[in-house]
Design a protein around this motif. Structure first.
Motif, PDB file in Angstrom:
ATOM      1  N   GLN A 326      -6.220   6.810  27.601  1.00 20.63           N
ATOM      2  CA  GLN A 326      -5.987   8.132  28.173  1.00 20.63           C
ATOM      3  C   GLN A 326      -5.337   8.035  29.538  1.00 20.63           C
ATOM      4  N   LEU A 327      -5.785   7.096  30.344  1.00 17.87           N
ATOM      5  CA  LEU A 327      -5.196   6.935  31.675  1.00 17.87           C
ATOM      6  C   LEU A 327      -3.727   6.541  31.585  1.00 17.87           C
ATOM      7  N   ARG A 328      -3.394   5.685  30.625  1.00 17.31           N
ATOM      8  CA  ARG A 328      -2.005   5.242  30.479  1.00 17.31           C
ATOM      9  C   ARG A 328      -1.114   6.357  29.934  1.00 17.31           C
ATOM     10  N   LEU A 329      -1.689   7.209  29.105  1.00 14.80           N
ATOM     11  CA  LEU A 329      -0.884   8.267  28.490  1.00 14.80           C
ATOM     12  C   LEU A 329      -0.711   9.488  29.388  1.00 14.80           C
ATOM     13  N   GLN A 330      -1.582   9.652  30.358  1.00 11.27           N
ATOM     14  CA  GLN A 330      -1.585  10.877  31.147  1.00 11.27           C
ATOM     15  C   GLN A 330      -0.253  11.099  31.862  1.00 11.27           C
ATOM     16  N   ARG A 331       0.228  10.084  32.567  1.00 13.44           N
ATOM     17  CA  ARG A 331       1.479  10.230  33.308  1.00 13.44           C
ATOM     18  C   ARG A 331       2.662  10.410  32.367  1.00 13.44           C
ATOM     19  N   LEU A 332       2.690   9.611  31.283  1.00 18.85           N
ATOM     20  CA  LEU A 332       3.806   9.698  30.342  1.00 18.85           C
ATOM     21  C   LEU A 332       3.882  11.080  29.692  1.00 18.85           C
ATOM     22  N   THR A 333       2.736  11.626  29.313  1.00 25.04           N
ATOM     23  CA  THR A 333       2.718  12.938  28.677  1.00 25.04           C
ATOM     24  C   THR A 333       3.200  14.023  29.628  1.00 25.04           C
ATOM     25  N   GLN A 334       2.787  13.931  30.890  1.00 26.82           N
ATOM     26  CA  GLN A 334       3.223  14.913  31.877  1.00 26.82           C
ATOM     27  C   GLN A 334       4.730  14.867  32.086  1.00 26.82           C
ATOM     28  N   GLU A 335       5.267  13.667  32.236  1.00 27.21           N
ATOM     29  CA  GLU A 335       6.715  13.522  32.426  1.00 27.21           C
ATOM     30  C   GLU A 335       7.479  14.020  31.202  1.00 27.21           C
ATOM     31  N   GLN A 336       6.969  13.700  30.013  1.00 26.29           N
ATOM     32  CA  GLN A 336       7.651  14.126  28.798  1.00 26.29           C
ATOM     33  C   GLN A 336       7.665  15.643  28.680  1.00 26.29           C
TER      34      GLN A 336
END
Length: 741
Positions: A326-336
């Protein structure tokens, strides 16, 4: 103007309303509907006293006196035309066919009930010119404030809707508990078969066990269907409430604070779809089942002893792996999601401006922007999928390792005589119920990142300011406004340093016919939007009658003020529906307006007449046709204050004259008419006052002859541009030699 009104109605703006009697029976009906206790005798007595003390009071003033005598604290009466009434505010009182009725909505129809309790159904068209009295109560104000206070954040709105009724929680918990208990029954069945049936070939026992398991399977299927139905209904309820709240919030946004990129705004609202899918899919089942992993480990310990330690050791490993994911996906999801919104905004801009793009040969530029955004989205998507696949595969491998190690430990336990063969098989079956829900939950929780980001985007929309605060106790004046005043008004767009308006004082009185002229960008359109209540001043006040416009109920403002924007927007539908946006226009009013403005010529060119199909934005109609349709809306609204922004800019000479004559006929003696224009030739026909604007300020305000003489003098003076003061607008010439500003 009102010669075409039916004889059974009176326009709300005229002072003939003292002749309309008040009905105690219908008043009692609406007070009962609003849960306001009133004794019939006291109501009748109050009406008699007020009618005796009439003193030429208006209808709403008399009703206010009755409310005061009955000591109904917080109850306030508001009067307006049916065509301007927000039907979501029903019930209300309506004067129709020389009688008062209680009007309500029942099964998508308008139900009118008289004082004797007799009911009839009518449509919008029949009620078009009827007077409406709406009673605002503290209860309705509190509900509006509560809805926005608790719903400004999308997440809070979701949770509030989820837990609005608690019964579903009980039902889902009971169903989930039984479903997981039935999973234990399946493992016990395997253990009994291996330990008792196989060694002795006891078929009677086998068939008994099979019968019991089939009953359990049927019950399990029924419970899963019931649980799914409950959660699906709940998800639909959340979706309806949240989407309706967001849509209505957008309808009432302050236009001066609205985001400039409409495509991005639409994309933010589109994030609601991911929220709905999350709550309506099998994701919720995995999250509900996950806590039962500890229950299964406990049961494994009861029948398998040390085998439980294998699953207990690997369970936290799987959970920690999911948390890291979840921590790794949080930034990527926001940018996407940000880039997705940008792409949506670009798409909307390109579709709306396709003609300009092609005419300018700029297709390559927008193609490059699209390619860059799409490339970055693809990069984020690949990284997300890599992380998800890594986590999913790792958890699956952990599940396999758990199964292998459980067998190893189980063999040693069988050797020591602590566990039977059947118990080992049962433990391996239950072991799958430990790791599999965790594996699925880790996978589904990664989707929660998209949902949480979508909720943040929706929160940004809900945090935008509305035109009115729900905590305001809005004013509802009794009389139509006789003046419109700007006092110390300064205006600039949010986060913009440029002052668009700076008007220390401007007073517009009943009977004024005003032209607002000035060069492009001088603030004419902004001034009209300020007067119409579409833009809120950064400083100062806009006073409508005797009340601050921004402390007045918007329904009252829309009833009194008619505004024609410079760029008229038409909506998908027909010519008729675009003329009557409120949905309540009589055929006679519609036909008269069409004949006056020449809209009937548009209808006559199409075999479908007034049902001529209109596409989004009014594609297929010329700029002049859109303009007279927009003016037709103002005519049908019958306002007391007319704000027209370039009403004839796109018209030819003949249509120009026809529209000006129609405006002259429609505007009543005490109405206020303000026209923003570049053509001072209009002044000779209708204006008694000209306001000249430059750089957001009023540089001249006076009689047409005086102002026009100054403008002509400046135009005829050599090198006028160098000799005029900074506050004097430049002069140009249009067809016919008329000076324009």
């Amino acid at each position: 103007m009102n010669s075409n009104l039916p004889p059974n109605t009176l326009p709300a703006s005229e002072n003939k309303q003292e002749t309309i009697p008040l009905s105690s029976g219908v008043l009692k009906l609406i007070l009962d509907r609003l849960n306001i206790p009133v004794e019939v005798g006291a109501l009748i007595n109050s009406i008699k006293i007020v009618e005796h003390e009439n003193n030429n009071k208006t209808l709403v003033q008399r009703l206010g006196s009755i409310i005061y005598k009955l000591q109904l604290d917080g109850v306030q009466a508001m009067q307006l035309h049916w065509s301007h009434f927000d039907q979501r505010r029903l019930p209300a009182l309506i004067w129709f066919n020389q009688a008062w009725y209680l009007v309500e909505r029942e099964q998508q129809q308008l139900k009118l009930t008289d004082e004797l309790g007799n009911s009839q159904f009518q449509d919008d068209q029949a009620l078009h010119n009827s007077i409406v009295i709406w009673l605002r109560t503290p209860h309705t104000q509190a509900n509006a404030a509560e809805g926005v206070n608790q719903g400004n954040q999308a997440a809070k709105l979701v949770w509030r809707e989820l837990f609005k009724t608690k019964s579903w929680i009980r039902d889902v918990v009971i169903a989930t508990l039984l479903i997981n208990l039935f999973a234990v029954v399946t493992s016990i069945y395997a253990m009994q078969v291996y330990d008792r049936v196989v060694p002795t070939l006891a078929y009677a026992t086998l068939w008994t066990l099979v019968t019991g398991v089939f009953i359990v399977v049927i019950l399990d299927w029924c419970l899963k269907m019931i649980r799914g139905r409950i959660l699906d209904s709940l998800a639909c309820s959340v979706d309806r409430t949240l989407s309706q709240q967001v849509f209505e919030h957008i309808l009432h946004l302050r236009l001066d604070t609205r985001p400039r990129s409409l495509g991005s705004l639409a994309a933010q609202v589109g994030g609601l779809e991911s929220v709905r899918q999350f709550f309506s899919s099998a994701i919720i089942f995995a999250l509900v089942d996950m806590p039962f992993a500890l229950f299964f480990i406990t049961f494994i310990a009861m029948i398998g002893g040390s085998i439980a330690w294998v699953y207990l050791a690997l369970l936290p490993v799987a959970l920690i792996l999911g948390w890291i994911t979840q921590l790794r996906l949080q930034r990527l999801t926001q940018e996407q999601m940000i880039r997705n919104n940008e792409r949506q905004g670009l798409l909307v801009d390109v579709i709306r401006g396709c003609e300009s793009i092609r005419a300018s040969g700029a297709s390559w530029r927008f193609s490059e922007q699209w390619r860059d955004i799409t490339h970055s989205i693809s990069r984020f998507t690949i990284q997300q999928k890599l992380i998800k696949n890594h986590t999913t595969n790792t958890v699956a491998s952990l599940s396999t390792c758990a199964y292998v190690m459980a067998l190893v430990v189980g063999v040693s336990q069988i050797e020591s005589g602590n566990v039977s063969m059947g118990a080992l098989i049962a433990c391996s079956i239950l072991g799958g119920r430990v790791i599999t829900p965790v594996a699925r939950s880790v996978q589904y929780l990664s989707q929660w990142q998209s949902v949480s980001q979508a909720l943040k985007m929706v929160d940004q929309v809900l945090s935008l300011d509305n035109e009115r605060s729900p905590q305001q106790n809005l004013l509802v004046p009794d009389n139509a406004p006789k003046k419109l005043v700007l006092d110390g008004v300064r205006f600039s767009y949010p986060d913009a340093p440029i002052l668009k308006l700076n008007i220390p004082k401007l007073t517009l009185n009943a009977g004024d016919r005003i032209l607002v002229v000035g060069p492009i960008g001088s603030g004419k359109s902004t001034l009209l939007k300020m007067l119409a209540g579409l833009y809120r001043p950064s400083e100062g006040r806009v006073i409508l009658g005797d009340a601050d416009l921004w402390e007045t109920d918007p329904s009252f403002v829309s009833d009194q003020v008619g505004y024609l924007p410079q760029s008229v927007h038409l909506f998908k539908g027909s010519l008729r529906t675009n003329l009557a946006l409120s949905g309540a226009v009589s055929d006679s009013q519609l036909l008269n307006t069409c004949q006056e403005l020449g809209i009937d010529n548009i209808a006559s060119d199409n075999p479908r007449g007034m049902d001529l199909p209109i596409s989004e934005g009014g594609e297929g109609l010329s700029g002049g046709q859109k303009q007279i349709v927009g003016l037709g809306r103002v005519f049908l609204a019958q306002p007391n204050i007319w704000l027209l922004d370039e009403p004839t800019a796109s018209l030819d000479i003949d249509s120009d004259q026809k529209v000006l004559d129609a405006i002259n006929r429609r505007v009543k003696k005490d109405d206020i008419l303000i026209i923003s224009t570049h053509r001072t030739a209009i002044a000779a026909k209708m204006a008694n006052r000209i306001i000249v604007m430059q750089q957001g300020q009023i540089v001249d305000d006076g009689k047409p002859q005086q102002v026009l003489a100054k403008l002509m003098t400046q135009r005829s003076t050599p090198h006028a541009k160098e000799q005029t003061s900074p506050n004097t607008p430049p002069i140009a010439t249009v067809r016919g030699g008329s000076p324009i500003v």
